[in-house]
Design a protein around this motif. Structure first.
Motif, short mmCIF file in Angstrom:
data_model
loop_
_atom_site.label_atom_id
_atom_site.label_comp_id
_atom_site.label_asym_id
_atom_site.label_seq_id
_atom_site.Cartn_x
_atom_site.Cartn_y
_atom_site.Cartn_z
N TYR A 164 -2.57 -8.34 -11.21
CA TYR A 164 -2.85 -8.78 -12.58
C TYR A 164 -1.89 -8.09 -13.54
N ALA A 165 -1.31 -8.90 -14.41
CA ALA A 165 -0.43 -8.32 -15.45
C ALA A 165 -0.90 -8.83 -16.80
N LYS A 166 -1.12 -7.92 -17.71
CA LYS A 166 -1.59 -8.33 -19.05
C LYS A 166 -0.44 -8.98 -19.81
N GLU A 167 0.71 -8.34 -19.75
CA GLU A 167 1.92 -8.87 -20.41
C GLU A 167 2.86 -9.38 -19.33
N LYS A 168 3.77 -10.22 -19.75
CA LYS A 168 4.72 -10.82 -18.80
C LYS A 168 5.61 -9.76 -18.13
N ILE A 169 5.68 -9.81 -16.81
CA ILE A 169 6.60 -8.92 -16.07
C ILE A 169 7.50 -9.83 -15.22
N ARG A 170 8.80 -9.57 -15.27
CA ARG A 170 9.73 -10.51 -14.62
C ARG A 170 9.96 -10.21 -13.14
N PHE A 171 9.96 -8.93 -12.78
CA PHE A 171 10.35 -8.60 -11.41
C PHE A 171 9.52 -7.44 -10.88
N PHE A 172 9.14 -7.53 -9.65
CA PHE A 172 8.48 -6.39 -9.00
C PHE A 172 8.72 -6.46 -7.49
N PRO A 220 3.19 7.96 8.86
CA PRO A 220 3.54 6.55 8.59
C PRO A 220 3.65 5.76 9.89
N ILE A 221 3.07 4.58 9.90
CA ILE A 221 3.08 3.74 11.11
C ILE A 221 4.03 2.56 10.90
N GLY A 222 3.99 2.00 9.72
CA GLY A 222 4.87 0.85 9.47
C GLY A 222 4.85 0.48 8.00
N GLN A 223 6.00 -0.03 7.52
CA GLN A 223 6.08 -0.39 6.11
C GLN A 223 6.78 -1.73 5.96
N VAL A 224 6.26 -2.57 5.07
CA VAL A 224 6.95 -3.84 4.79
C VAL A 224 7.07 -3.99 3.27
N TYR A 225 8.10 -4.68 2.83
CA TYR A 225 8.21 -4.92 1.39
C TYR A 225 8.78 -6.30 1.11
N CYS A 226 8.57 -6.74 -0.12
CA CYS A 226 9.00 -8.08 -0.50
C CYS A 226 9.26 -8.12 -2.00
N SER A 250 11.08 -12.11 -6.54
CA SER A 250 12.02 -13.25 -6.63
C SER A 250 12.13 -13.97 -5.27
N ASP A 251 12.00 -13.22 -4.15
CA ASP A 251 12.08 -13.86 -2.84
C ASP A 251 10.91 -14.81 -2.61
N LEU A 252 9.78 -14.55 -3.33
CA LEU A 252 8.62 -15.43 -3.18
C LEU A 252 8.64 -16.54 -4.23
N GLY A 253 9.70 -16.59 -5.00
CA GLY A 253 9.82 -17.63 -6.03
C GLY A 253 9.01 -17.31 -7.27
N ILE A 254 8.64 -16.03 -7.42
CA ILE A 254 7.88 -15.66 -8.63
C ILE A 254 8.90 -15.22 -9.69
N ASN A 255 9.00 -16.01 -10.75
CA ASN A 255 9.98 -15.67 -11.80
C ASN A 255 9.40 -14.73 -12.83
N GLU A 256 8.09 -14.77 -12.94
CA GLU A 256 7.40 -13.83 -13.83
C GLU A 256 5.93 -13.80 -13.45
N VAL A 295 -4.16 2.37 4.42
CA VAL A 295 -3.08 1.54 3.89
C VAL A 295 -2.82 1.92 2.44
N SER A 296 -1.55 2.03 2.09
CA SER A 296 -1.16 2.16 0.68
C SER A 296 -0.49 0.86 0.27
N ILE A 297 -0.77 0.43 -0.95
CA ILE A 297 -0.14 -0.80 -1.45
C ILE A 297 0.51 -0.47 -2.79
N GLY A 298 1.78 -0.77 -2.91
CA GLY A 298 2.48 -0.39 -4.15
C GLY A 298 3.17 -1.58 -4.78
N VAL A 299 3.09 -1.64 -6.12
CA VAL A 299 3.88 -2.62 -6.87
C VAL A 299 4.92 -1.79 -7.63
N PHE A 300 6.18 -1.95 -7.24
CA PHE A 300 7.25 -1.09 -7.80
C PHE A 300 8.14 -1.89 -8.75
#
Ligand SMILES: Nc1ncnc2c1ncn2[C@@H]1O[C@H](COP(=O)(O)OP(=O)(O)OP(=O)(O)O)[C@@H](O)[C@H]1O
Length: 639
Positions: A513-521, A534-540, A543-549, A572-577
């Motif tokens: 959830y984003a209150k204000e517009k965010i372009r990239f994460f 650490p056992i395994g890490q994935v990231y995405c 923009s690769d998912l076609g999310i422009n904002e 599990v840790s989940i991060g939005v960077f």
């Protein structure tokens, strides 16, 4: 006649004495002493309504959790204890291998113990010589056979006891756990010997073990005992599947109960079941002190959105087990619960005038802590209320019992919403055991576990794995311009789960959830062992998912198809960077990191007996120009 054992309506009641001296007084027949209060015990039914027929030559495995009543059943069959009700018919000579240390003399050597057992059973000197060698040969204890058995390990003892018992060619052989002390090859050897015994001499075997593998190996029939009742009776494979499912459901419940409470870095093993639940103390009462009639209660349960989360079979064996989360509280002379009874397979108790000084019939049901604020918690009661009076249902809230409902005789099923009441318990910090009844019970009866100190407010969670829960647990950091609103773990049918098999499909559902517009994460999922490795890490990238904002809510799924990590508990840790650079050591700037606050568990399919290791890697075999890709999870899935 080919029946070896026949049990009809067997029940075993133990008297639990409130004070140790009461037991001693009764044991010494000193009840007439003027100061001794008669009947100063609680009736505890360890088994009830057991009907079982076993034919000659059957090998029956008895399965059940600790304390289910398995040993009690075997002791009744072997004649070590007598049942409190029902009849036992045993057709044949019994050899019982029950507890280590029974039957043999600790100071005698292995050989002397063998000899004395054979002499006791009346064998001739010539036969003794022959059997002695046969036994020593079977046990493979040649090097230790002239040592006193007090120096034997449990496994060595088990070998000797088993070998001696089986050469005696019993008609019925009862084995309780003892083989668990032996190693796998010995179990196989025992299994062969038991099969031979049943085939050659028609002997009957009753076998208790916590090892499902041994039961499958040894037995051709299995029964499942749960809370003192015979639940299933079928072939070992079917019963072992039912038992494993039962254990898995409990595991899943504990994982869920635990997850809302766990804090950052607080990843203890799942062993403190009772800490994950809040006890709710209810009572039935009437307008007068005691009921004038008998009001019958059968089943009382708690449900959340129609899923049963706790149940109490009133009158069933162990319904008053002080170690249970869900129980009636039946201190004699204090409460108005009648004795546990059964009729036509239905268990029940009456709420009636037992001259209990507290003038009510209390019971406890436990709710997982994270559900305490749920808006659809219901209490369901099957009862037969006598029409002569109304029975009230009260719940202990703050310092008092509060009226929740009144049950009248026009119905036999009551479905009562508890949410308005238990949400108020959420604001309650007081120890429930300040309730006078419970204090009195604890004092008199040593029922210290009836209620425990529950920090209810602190555990008043909203939903599982929600932003609020993460925040309360201090498991979240970052600028929070985008937040992880909730996380769920789903299987391939989109069912929310916490317990998976290796090779199963697992998907994380992540609501952002984003209150204000965010372009990239950049979204990162990191799986760690509960020790933090650490056992395994994935990231995405968004923009690769076609999310422009992102503005408002978005849901992203991450599928592990199949799940390749081995048995164990994981966090599990989940991060939005803001951006994610693998080439720098320092942590990237984050919008929101849920730090080690989501948990799941992996087990291997029951049908697979080999340890599968920490990771199910696939590999490609090559021979000349033949390439063959082997993926172990394909194999696990089909199991
Ligand atoms: N002598 C006794 N006095 C009072 N309660 C008893 C006695 N023996 C057993 N119990 C109780 O009866 C219940 C059933 O015990 P039992 O030993 O039969 O279970 P079990 O299924 O064999 O357990 P485990 O797998 O742990 O050996 C338990 O709650 C136990 O505490």
């Amino acid at each position: 006649m080919d029946t070896a054992i026949s049990l009809r309506n067997i029940g075993k009641m133990y008297k639990l004495y409130y004070k140790q001296q009461d037991k001693i007084i009764e044991a010494f027949g000193l009840e007439s002493l003027f100061f001794w209060k008669k009947n100063n015990f609680q009736e505890f039914w360890a088994l009830r309504n057991i009907n079982l027929d076993i034919k000659k030559g059957e090998r029956v495995g008895i399965i059940g959790k600790n304390g289910a009543g398995k040993s009690t059943l075997l002791k009744i069959i072997s004649g070590n204890i007598s049942p409190s009700e029902g009849s036992v018919y045993v057709n044949g000579k019994i050899q019982a291998l029950m507890e280590l240390g029974t039957g043999f003399h600790p100071e005698f050597t292995g050989r002397e113990n063998i000899k004395s057992s054979l002499i006791y059973h009346g064998f001739s000197p010539k036969k003794i010589k022959q059997l002695e060698e046969e036994i020593i040969d079977f046990t493979e204890l040649e090097d230790f056979i002239n040592q006193p058995i007090k120096y034997y390990s449990a496994g060595m003892y088990a070998r000797l006891a088993f070998a001696v018992s089986t050469v005696l060619e019993p008609e019925i052989l009862i084995i309780d756990e003892i083989l668990g002390a032996g190693d796998a090859s010995f179990t196989t050897k025992c299994s062969l010997r038991m099969k031979k015994l049943t085939q050659e001499t028609g002997a009957t075997v009753l076998f208790v073990s916590h090892s499902m593998d041994s039961v499958l190996e040894i037995c051709n029939r299995a029964i499942l005992i749960n809370q003192g009742m015979l639940k299933y009776d079928s072939d070992p494979l079917t019963v072992s599947k039912i038992y494993n499912k039962m254990i898995r459901l409990e595991d899943e419940l504990v994982l869920r109960a635990k997850e809302a409470r766990l804090r950052k870095k607080d990843c203890r093993a799942i062993n403190e079941l009772s800490n994950e639940f809040v006890p709710l103390l209810f009572r039935f009462c009437v307008d007068k002190d005691h009921p004038t009639s008998r009001h019958i209660f059968y089943k009382i349960s708690l449900s959340c959105d129609d899923n049963e989360i706790a149940n109490l079979m009133v009158g069933a064996p162990m319904d008053n087990d002080t170690n249970s989360l869900n129980k009636i509280i039946d201190g004699k002379g204090m409460m108005d619960w009648g004795k546990s009874q059964h009729k036509g397979g239905d268990f029940f108790r009456a709420y009636q005038n037992e001259e209990g000084i507290y003038c009510h019939a209390p019971f406890q049901l436990c709710i997982p802590k994270h559900l305490i604020a749920h808006e659809n918690i219901r209490l369901k009661i099957n009862a037969d209320i006598d029409k002569s009076e109304k029975v009230h249902l009260d719940l202990w809230i703050k310092d008092n019992y509060e009226r929740v409902s009144t049950l009248d005789s026009s119905q036999d099923f009551f479905d009562i919403s508890l949410s308005p009441y238990i949400s108020r318990i959420g604001g309650e910090r007081k120890n429930l055991s300040e309730n006078q009844d419970v204090q009195q019970l604890e004092k008199e009866n040593n029922f210290s576990e009836v209620v425990e100190n529950t920090d209810l407010e602190e555990n008043n969670r909203k939903t599982e794995y929600s932003y609020e829960v993460f925040k309360e647990n201090n498991s979240i950091y970052g600028t929070q311009e985008v937040i992880v609103k909730s996380v769920d773990i789903l299987d391939k049918n989109n069912t929310s789960k916490r317990l998976f098999f290796i090779g199963e499909d697992l998907r994380f559902k992540i609501d952002l959830y984003a209150k204000e517009k965010i372009r990239f994460f950049v979204l990162v999922i990191s799986i760690l062992s509960t020790e933090g490795k650490p056992i395994g890490q994935v990231y995405c990238k968004s923009s690769d998912l076609g999310i422009n904002e992102i503005v408002g809510s978005e849901t992203i799924y991450a599928a592990y198809q199949p799940l390749r990590i081995g048995s164990g508990e994981y966090m599990v840790s989940i991060g939005v960077f803001k951006h994610y650079d693998l080439n720098v050591e320092r942590e990237n700037e984050s919008y929101c990191v849920v730090d080690r606050a989501v948990f799941f568990k992996v087990t291997q399919p029951e049908s697979i007996k080999k340890g599968l290791g920490a990771f199910a890697h696939s590999c490609t075999w090559q021979y000349k120009d033949i390439y063959l890709t082997y993926d172990p999870t394909d194999h696990y899935k089909s199991s």
